[in-house]
Scaffold this motif. Structure first.
Motif, mmCIF file in Angstrom:
data_model
loop_
_atom_site.group_PDB
_atom_site.id
_atom_site.type_symbol
_atom_site.label_atom_id
_atom_site.label_comp_id
_atom_site.label_asym_id
_atom_site.label_seq_id
_atom_site.Cartn_x
_atom_site.Cartn_y
_atom_site.Cartn_z
ATOM 1 N N LEU A 110 0.827 -1.203 0.000
ATOM 2 C CA LEU A 110 0.000 0.000 0.000
ATOM 3 C C LEU A 110 0.862 1.255 0.000
ATOM 4 O O LEU A 110 0.557 2.229 -0.703
ATOM 5 C CB LEU A 110 -0.923 -0.020 1.225
ATOM 6 N N GLU A 111 1.944 1.244 0.767
ATOM 7 C CA GLU A 111 2.845 2.407 0.777
ATOM 8 C C GLU A 111 3.453 2.619 -0.600
ATOM 9 O O GLU A 111 3.600 3.750 -1.069
ATOM 10 C CB GLU A 111 3.946 2.211 1.825
ATOM 11 N N ASN A 112 3.790 1.531 -1.257
ATOM 12 C CA ASN A 112 4.345 1.579 -2.602
ATOM 13 C C ASN A 112 3.383 2.294 -3.554
ATOM 14 O O ASN A 112 3.772 3.195 -4.310
ATOM 15 C CB ASN A 112 4.598 0.146 -3.063
ATOM 16 N N PHE A 113 2.115 1.914 -3.527
ATOM 17 C CA PHE A 113 1.118 2.509 -4.411
ATOM 18 C C PHE A 113 0.803 3.955 -4.035
ATOM 19 O O PHE A 113 0.553 4.800 -4.909
ATOM 20 C CB PHE A 113 -0.169 1.681 -4.387
ATOM 21 N N LEU A 114 0.799 4.259 -2.736
ATOM 22 C CA LEU A 114 0.524 5.626 -2.303
ATOM 23 C C LEU A 114 1.607 6.592 -2.787
ATOM 24 O O LEU A 114 1.306 7.720 -3.191
ATOM 25 C CB LEU A 114 0.414 5.684 -0.770
ATOM 26 N N LEU A 115 2.849 6.147 -2.759
ATOM 27 C CA LEU A 115 3.934 6.988 -3.256
ATOM 28 C C LEU A 115 3.774 7.258 -4.752
ATOM 29 O O LEU A 115 4.066 8.363 -5.223
ATOM 30 C CB LEU A 115 5.287 6.335 -2.967
ATOM 31 N N SER A 152 -3.228 -4.460 -2.805
ATOM 32 C CA SER A 152 -2.322 -4.833 -1.709
ATOM 33 C C SER A 152 -2.901 -5.959 -0.871
ATOM 34 O O SER A 152 -2.190 -6.905 -0.499
ATOM 35 C CB SER A 152 -2.048 -3.605 -0.828
ATOM 36 N N VAL A 153 -4.198 -5.877 -0.553
ATOM 37 C CA VAL A 153 -4.847 -6.939 0.219
ATOM 38 C C VAL A 153 -4.866 -8.234 -0.578
ATOM 39 O O VAL A 153 -4.586 -9.319 -0.038
ATOM 40 C CB VAL A 153 -6.287 -6.524 0.606
ATOM 41 N N GLY A 154 -5.190 -8.149 -1.869
ATOM 42 C CA GLY A 154 -5.207 -9.344 -2.709
ATOM 43 C C GLY A 154 -3.847 -10.012 -2.788
ATOM 44 O O GLY A 154 -3.738 -11.245 -2.706
ATOM 45 N N ASP A 155 -2.795 -9.207 -2.924
ATOM 46 C CA ASP A 155 -1.430 -9.746 -2.970
ATOM 47 C C ASP A 155 -1.077 -10.442 -1.664
ATOM 48 O O ASP A 155 -0.550 -11.563 -1.661
ATOM 49 C CB ASP A 155 -0.459 -8.598 -3.243
ATOM 50 N N ALA A 156 -1.371 -9.788 -0.525
ATOM 51 C CA ALA A 156 -1.046 -10.371 0.783
ATOM 52 C C ALA A 156 -1.809 -11.671 1.020
ATOM 53 O O ALA A 156 -1.242 -12.665 1.505
ATOM 54 C CB ALA A 156 -1.350 -9.361 1.885
ATOM 55 N N LEU A 157 -3.087 -11.698 0.663
ATOM 56 C CA LEU A 157 -3.897 -12.902 0.861
ATOM 57 C C LEU A 157 -3.430 -14.029 -0.053
ATOM 58 O O LEU A 157 -3.436 -15.205 0.349
ATOM 59 C CB LEU A 157 -5.370 -12.593 0.613
ATOM 60 N N LEU A 158 -3.031 -13.684 -1.261
ATOM 61 C CA LEU A 158 -2.553 -14.710 -2.195
ATOM 62 C C LEU A 158 -1.317 -15.408 -1.656
ATOM 63 O O LEU A 158 -1.225 -16.645 -1.666
ATOM 64 C CB LEU A 158 -2.250 -14.063 -3.551
ATOM 65 N N HIS A 159 -0.358 -14.626 -1.159
ATOM 66 C CA HIS A 159 0.852 -15.224 -0.585
ATOM 67 C C HIS A 159 0.522 -16.046 0.659
ATOM 68 O O HIS A 159 1.097 -17.127 0.864
ATOM 69 C CB HIS A 159 1.861 -14.128 -0.226
ATOM 70 N N SER A 160 -0.403 -15.548 1.478
ATOM 71 C CA SER A 160 -0.777 -16.275 2.691
ATOM 72 C C SER A 160 -1.438 -17.607 2.355
ATOM 73 O O SER A 160 -1.156 -18.631 2.991
ATOM 74 C CB SER A 160 -1.731 -15.425 3.539
ATOM 75 N N LEU A 161 -2.304 -17.612 1.369
ATOM 76 C CA LEU A 161 -2.969 -18.847 0.956
ATOM 77 C C LEU A 161 -1.965 -19.846 0.373
ATOM 78 O O LEU A 161 -2.101 -21.062 0.570
ATOM 79 C CB LEU A 161 -4.061 -18.550 -0.070
ATOM 80 N N MET A 162 -0.957 -19.329 -0.312
ATOM 81 C CA MET A 162 0.071 -20.217 -0.870
ATOM 82 C C MET A 162 0.930 -20.833 0.232
ATOM 83 O O MET A 162 1.444 -21.942 0.083
ATOM 84 C CB MET A 162 0.948 -19.439 -1.853
#
Length: 310
Positions: A110-115, A152-162
């Protein structure tokens, strides 16, 4: 090798920054101080922006969201480390470790996208000033935040599910002060090829695209300023509005690249953990100081806000 799936896992062990018992109180005091400074500094930015009607603009809307993200980013790692230091206990549950890794990924993304959104805002303000209020309307600003948060949430959840599909060995020691995704994957007895491919692919896309957007925005800004009639005051004011953002971008990406290079060069996991402090602790703490020291509007808003309580 005998392995256990995730249902049998009780705790991971976070080794932290040092095993020396004499250093634990010092580390606790240091990181408690850094955390309080981070939270207080970013909270003051949010309160100053929200209390001053003159700062109700897209630029400061994104800044207040960046400050909130920095608070959450620090909160996802430092409090657990403080608890472990205080209790002299290095354990973190499997669910807690997975949750922590998820939140770190989410708020870093999220910080990446906000910048990137803030860079686009500066590009429109300087290169298209007459159309600024039309282009950067409230609907677009909110949409940029929601899209950034969703990705950002989708990316985090994808890694967590993996991670959930992996099996882990009996050695569950993480040579770090928080559950970093890369360190968790190294503990798995399963084949992590798919996970690693996903990490590199998503990091390249979600890290590279916003960075390219930031660079493109500033190339256009510099090009636009060079074509402007020679007006030292106008050019200086334009550069000053970008100075704080450029400093924050340099700090965020500089520390992130520094950690990446150190992890590729260093053999010591403990040294990599120390290097990781540079992108998890330093940028969230320094961002409020950078904006408050380099931005006259923020300084005036902070003075007004403080005067109301004195």
């Amino acid at each position: 090798m005998d392995s256990h799936n995730q249902t049998a896992i009780t705790d991971f062990l976070l080794l932290g920054l040092s095993d020396d018992p004499d250093l634990q109180p010092i580390l606790f005091g240091l990181f408690l101080f850094l955390y309080l400074v981070t939270v207080l500094g970013n909270l003051l930015i949010i309160l100053a922006v929200s209390s001053d009607p003159h700062l109700h603009t897209p630029m400061y809307f994104f800044l207040s969201n960046l400050s909130f993200t920095d608070i959450c980013f620090s909160t996802s790692t430092i409090p657990k480390m403080l608890v472990n230091l205080k209790r002299q206990n290095k354990a973190i549950s499997y669910a807690g470790c997975l949750t922590q890794a998820c939140f770190v990924l989410m708020f870093a993304g999220l910080e990446n996208f906000l910048l990137a959104a803030m860079a686009y805002d500066r590009y429109v303000a300087i290169c298209h000033p007459l159309s600024y209020t039309v282009i950067m309307n409230p609907c677009l600003c909110v949409a940029l935040i929601l899209v950034s948060l969703s990705i950002s949430v989708g990316d985090a959840l994808l890694h967590s599910l993996m991670i959930l599909r992996l099996s882990f060995c009996t050695d569950l020691t993480i040579p770090h002060f928080f559950c970093e995704l890369d360190q968790v994957l190294k503990l798995s007895c399963s084949d992590t090829l798919v996970n690693n491919i996903l990490v590199y692919t998503v990091t390249t896309l979600l890290g590279g695209v916003p960075l390219i957007g930031i660079l493109f925005s500033y190339i256009k800004i510099v090009s636009c300023l060079l074509r402007m009639p020679s007006s030292a005051g106008g050019t200086s004011k334009a550069f000053s509005t970008c100075g704080s953002h450029l400093s924050v971008v340099s700090l965020f990406y500089g520390t992130a690249f520094g950690v990446y290079i150190s992890s590729a060069v260093m053999d010591s996991s403990r040294m990599i953990a120390v290097a990781s402090l540079m992108y998890t602790v330093v940028p969230p703490m320094m961002n409020p100081f950078i904006y408050s020291l380099r931005n006259r509007d923020i300084k005036e808003a902070l003075k007004k806000f403080i005067r109301t309580f004195t």
